[in-house]
Scaffold this active site. Structure first.
Site, PDB file in Angstrom:
ATOM      1  N   GLY A   3     -68.733 -39.326 -14.233  1.00 28.12           N
ATOM      2  CA  GLY A   3     -67.545 -38.874 -14.061  1.00 28.12           C
ATOM      3  C   GLY A   3     -66.967 -38.203 -12.857  1.00 28.12           C
ATOM      4  CG  ASN A  18     -70.259 -43.484 -23.978  1.00 24.91           C
ATOM      5  OD1 ASN A  18     -69.476 -42.880 -24.997  1.00 24.91           O
ATOM      6  ND2 ASN A  18     -70.640 -42.049 -23.334  1.00 24.91           N
ATOM      7  CD1 TRP A  19     -65.164 -47.696 -24.191  1.00 27.35           C
ATOM      8  CD2 TRP A  19     -63.823 -47.872 -25.954  1.00 27.35           C
ATOM      9  NE1 TRP A  19     -64.935 -48.930 -24.276  1.00 27.35           N
ATOM     10  CE2 TRP A  19     -63.927 -49.150 -25.501  1.00 27.35           C
ATOM     11  CE3 TRP A  19     -63.123 -47.680 -27.170  1.00 27.35           C
ATOM     12  CZ2 TRP A  19     -63.234 -50.289 -25.789  1.00 27.35           C
ATOM     13  CZ3 TRP A  19     -62.387 -48.856 -27.631  1.00 27.35           C
ATOM     14  CH2 TRP A  19     -62.427 -49.955 -26.965  1.00 27.35           C
ATOM     15  CE  LYS A  20     -68.754 -40.579 -20.878  1.00 25.11           C
ATOM     16  NZ  LYS A  20     -68.936 -39.759 -19.761  1.00 25.11           N
ATOM     17  CD  GLU A  48     -75.050 -42.015 -19.032  1.00 24.56           C
ATOM     18  OE1 GLU A  48     -74.484 -43.141 -19.009  1.00 24.56           O
ATOM     19  OE2 GLU A  48     -74.738 -41.036 -19.699  1.00 24.56           O
ATOM     20  CB  SER A  52     -69.623 -42.973 -10.708  1.00 20.09           C
ATOM     21  OG  SER A  52     -69.143 -41.459 -11.026  1.00 20.09           O
ATOM     22  CG  HIS A  77     -73.845 -39.149 -23.240  1.00 23.63           C
ATOM     23  ND1 HIS A  77     -73.330 -38.045 -22.660  1.00 23.63           N
ATOM     24  CD2 HIS A  77     -73.649 -40.514 -22.478  1.00 23.63           C
ATOM     25  CE1 HIS A  77     -72.488 -38.587 -21.570  1.00 23.63           C
ATOM     26  NE2 HIS A  77     -72.677 -39.910 -21.456  1.00 23.63           N
ATOM     27  N   GLY A 122     -68.836 -45.402 -18.434  1.00 26.04           N
ATOM     28  CA  GLY A 122     -67.758 -44.486 -18.976  1.00 26.04           C
ATOM     29  C   GLY A 122     -66.402 -45.038 -18.512  1.00 26.04           C
ATOM     30  N   GLY A 123     -65.874 -44.296 -17.490  1.00 25.25           N
ATOM     31  CA  GLY A 123     -64.479 -44.545 -17.127  1.00 25.25           C
ATOM     32  C   GLY A 123     -64.199 -46.003 -16.845  1.00 25.25           C
ATOM     33  CD  GLU A 141     -69.805 -36.649 -21.321  1.00 22.39           C
ATOM     34  OE1 GLU A 141     -69.452 -37.402 -22.464  1.00 22.39           O
ATOM     35  OE2 GLU A 141     -69.777 -37.001 -20.054  1.00 22.39           O
TER      36      GLU A 141
HETATM   37  P1  13P Z   1     -68.840 -42.386 -15.897  1.00 28.23           P
HETATM   38  O1  13P Z   1     -68.975 -43.964 -15.945  1.00 28.23           O
HETATM   39  O2  13P Z   1     -67.176 -42.328 -16.266  1.00 28.23           O
HETATM   40  O3  13P Z   1     -69.395 -41.903 -14.968  1.00 28.23           O
HETATM   41  O4  13P Z   1     -69.683 -42.069 -17.518  1.00 28.23           O
HETATM   42  C1  13P Z   1     -70.750 -42.430 -17.337  1.00 28.23           C
HETATM   43  C2  13P Z   1     -71.465 -41.967 -18.787  1.00 28.23           C
HETATM   44  O5  13P Z   1     -71.694 -40.976 -19.203  1.00 28.23           O
HETATM   45  C3  13P Z   1     -71.711 -43.370 -19.702  1.00 28.23           C
HETATM   46  O6  13P Z   1     -72.353 -42.621 -20.990  1.00 28.23           O
END
Ligand code: 13P
Length: 249
Positions: free
Chosen positions: A175, A9-11, A169, A209, A97, A230-231, A99
């Site tokens: 993050g 998920n690149w956000k 999650e 993470s 998600h 994510g990251g 966010e």
């Molecule tokens: P991180 O891997 O950056 O913690 O993000 C997780 C996430 O929200 C994937 O959707």
């Protein structure tokens, strides 16, 4: 036995040009990943066309969106329909998600509408659920994620539920570098799997993470079938190592 799924998920990261460069570096590295592993990248909407074009030579890597609207068209300023995504080869969409729940008024009820619409059009929803730190500290983790899961899947047939992917999650782990202990994540995911019988063979992904260094420990838990990353999905070599570590068991 649920299949393995690793989704990036690149956000709000990467332009179309950056996406093309990522795919050209990453996709060739996926050629020898076991065929029963589903690999998904979810770039921003504006980079989907570039990703689709760059992925033509690499069918191993599937394309996901980070959100979708449930209506086929209409006066919904700023929204994107399923047909618009399918035009760009998108097969998966993340819904719910944390966010989007926190910043964009995503509700359990709209998550359910999106899941229904995606399934009706042959797409794969990746439904995200998770608790806040306050909910965890209050002992409400299982109640929260079970409620989110039941709402997301409300009214679906068992056959429809079997086509969903679920991601757990914990919000406090996203993050932050503070990943949830794999045994605890697996325990919560066991509660998610048990709350709806048709989830028996559905892939359950951990997110929060997740890194190349810790993915194997998660994957060794019988209720964890992959990751929503994510990251660690933003760099092609790093994400390729993560996928590899997830699949060499
Ligand atoms: P991180 O891997 O950056 O913690 O993000 C997780 C996430 O929200 C994937 O959707």
């Amino acid at each position: 036995m649920p299949r393995t799924v690793i989704a990036g998920n690149w956000k709000m990261h990467k332009t179309a040009a950056e996406t093309r460069a990522f795919v050209e570096a990453f996709a060739p590295l996926m050629a020898d990943v076991p065929a029963d592993t589903e690999i998904v990248i979810a770039p921003p909407f504006t980079a989907l066309a570039a990703a689709h074009d760059a992925l033509r030579a690499y069918p191993r890597v599937r394309l996901g969106a980070q959100n979708v609207h449930w209506e086929p068209q209409g006066a919904y300023t700023g929204e994107i329909s399923i047909a618009m995504l399918q035009e760009h080869g998108v097969s998966h969409a993340i819904v719910g998600h944390s966010e989007r729940r926190a910043y964009c008024n995503e509700l359990d009820s709209t998550v359910n509408l999106k899941v229904r619409a995606l399934l009706a059009h042959g797409m794969t929803p990746i439904v995200a659920v998770g608790e806040t730190l306050e909910e965890r500290d209050a002992g409400e983790t299982d109640t929260r994620v079970v409620s989110q899961t039941r709402c997301a899947l409300d009214g679906l047939t068992d056959d429809e539920i079997a086509r969903v992917i679920l991601a757990y999650e914990p919000i406090w782990a996203i993050g932050t570098g503070k990943n949830c202990d794999p045994a605890e994540a697996g325990r919560v995911m066991g509660a998610i799997r048990a709350c709806v019988p048709a989830l028996a063979d559905v892939p359950l992904l951990y997110g929060g993470s997740m890194k190349a260094e810790n993915v194997a420990t998660y994957m060794s838990h019988h209720h964890i079938n992959g990751g929503l990353v994510g990251g660690a999905s933003l760099d092609p070599a790093v994400f390729a190592t993560l996928v590899r570590n997830a699949t060499t068991r």
